[in-house]
Design a protein around this motif. Sequence first.
Motif, PDB file in Angstrom:
ATOM      1  N   ARG A 123       0.839  -1.201   0.000  1.00 44.43           N
ATOM      2  CA  ARG A 123       0.000   0.000   0.000  1.00 44.43           C
ATOM      3  C   ARG A 123       0.873   1.251   0.000  1.00 44.43           C
ATOM      4  NH1 ARG A 123      -1.790   3.798   3.069  1.00 44.43           N
ATOM      5  NH2 ARG A 123      -0.813   3.072   4.973  1.00 44.43           N
TER       6      ARG A 123
ATOM      7  N   SER B 287       2.513   2.069  -3.326  1.00 45.23           N
ATOM      8  CA  SER B 287       1.634   2.465  -4.430  1.00 45.23           C
ATOM      9  C   SER B 287       1.666   3.977  -4.624  1.00 45.23           C
ATOM     10  CB  SER B 287       0.201   2.014  -4.167  1.00 45.23           C
ATOM     11  OG  SER B 287      -0.400   2.843  -3.193  1.00 45.23           O
ATOM     12  N   HIS B 288       1.152   4.407  -5.751  1.00 49.20           N
ATOM     13  CA  HIS B 288       1.130   5.836  -6.062  1.00 49.20           C
ATOM     14  C   HIS B 288       0.098   6.590  -5.242  1.00 49.20           C
ATOM     15  CE1 HIS B 288       4.140   5.849  -9.150  1.00 49.20           C
ATOM     16  NE2 HIS B 288       3.616   4.740  -9.647  1.00 49.20           N
ATOM     17  N   GLU B 289      -0.692   5.874  -4.454  1.00 46.65           N
ATOM     18  CA  GLU B 289      -1.672   6.534  -3.594  1.00 46.65           C
ATOM     19  C   GLU B 289      -0.996   7.203  -2.402  1.00 46.65           C
ATOM     20  OE1 GLU B 289      -4.558   3.614  -2.535  1.00 46.65           O
ATOM     21  OE2 GLU B 289      -5.053   3.177  -4.608  1.00 46.65           O
ATOM     22  N   THR B 290       0.212   6.788  -2.067  1.00 44.04           N
ATOM     23  CA  THR B 290       0.938   7.377  -0.947  1.00 44.04           C
ATOM     24  C   THR B 290       1.524   8.710  -1.388  1.00 44.04           C
ATOM     25  OG1 THR B 290       1.486   5.182  -0.128  1.00 44.04           O
ATOM     26  CG2 THR B 290       2.798   7.005   0.721  1.00 44.04           C
ATOM     27  N   PRO B 291       1.131   9.801  -0.713  1.00 41.93           N
ATOM     28  CA  PRO B 291       1.596  11.110  -1.155  1.00 41.93           C
ATOM     29  C   PRO B 291       3.074  11.370  -0.886  1.00 41.93           C
ATOM     30  CG  PRO B 291       0.269  11.330   0.819  1.00 41.93           C
ATOM     31  CD  PRO B 291       0.198   9.893   0.399  1.00 41.93           C
TER      32      PRO B 291
ATOM     33  N   ARG C  11       7.343   6.000  -0.106  1.00 37.71           N
ATOM     34  CA  ARG C  11       7.122   5.067  -1.216  1.00 37.71           C
ATOM     35  C   ARG C  11       8.416   4.340  -1.562  1.00 37.71           C
ATOM     36  NH1 ARG C  11       3.697   8.528  -4.076  1.00 37.71           N
ATOM     37  NH2 ARG C  11       5.433   9.392  -5.209  1.00 37.71           N
TER      38      ARG C  11
ATOM     39  N   SER D 191      -0.201  18.625  -7.066  1.00 32.73           N
ATOM     40  CA  SER D 191      -0.548  17.484  -6.241  1.00 32.73           C
ATOM     41  C   SER D 191      -1.788  17.763  -5.407  1.00 32.73           C
ATOM     42  CB  SER D 191       0.621  17.159  -5.309  1.00 32.73           C
ATOM     43  OG  SER D 191       0.239  16.214  -4.348  1.00 32.73           O
TER      44      SER D 191
ATOM     45  N   HIS E 147      -2.066  16.466  -2.720  1.00 31.73           N
ATOM     46  CA  HIS E 147      -1.529  16.376  -1.376  1.00 31.73           C
ATOM     47  C   HIS E 147      -0.484  17.452  -1.107  1.00 31.73           C
ATOM     48  CE1 HIS E 147      -3.625  12.583  -1.114  1.00 31.73           C
ATOM     49  NE2 HIS E 147      -3.094  12.257  -2.269  1.00 31.73           N
TER      50      HIS E 147
END
Length: 151
Positions: A22, A25-29, A34, A143, A145
């Motif tokens: 998780r 993944s690119h969902e982590t700002p 990452r 972004s 985020h």
Amino acid sequence: MPTTRTKRSVNLTPEQRMELMRLASHETPDEAVRVRAHIILSWAAGATGAQSAALLNTSRRTISKWRARFDEGGVNALWDRPRPGAPPTISKGKVSELLRLRQSPPPIGTPRWTTRMLAKRTGLSQSTVVRLSAKLRDRGDHSDHAEHAFM
């Protein structure tokens, strides 16, 4: 006589593997977290430090650092440790408000937002708006985020 290093390995629990995937993944700002998650996942897949460094375009020293941190504290150790100094004085809410205003159309009759208008609307000083705007420009201001840039 040359020394040989033994290849260290790591065994991840299913929960750790899921959390690392998780975070990778690119969902982590946070880009740094990452990369750190990828470091541990490549280690679990059997990659050497040199292979991980080449794959992730980083140094072997960085690979060793985050492997050691993971050994010490698990997944939670992949986040930055608190740094010394005063805590941020600008709330996340104020930063979010500034971001929202910058991305919205300017008031009717004005061609664009000025730092003075943004300062007046947010209650921040003009110099603070200028400083935060410069950080946004440095980070590309694309972004969702972006408020993490200021915390």
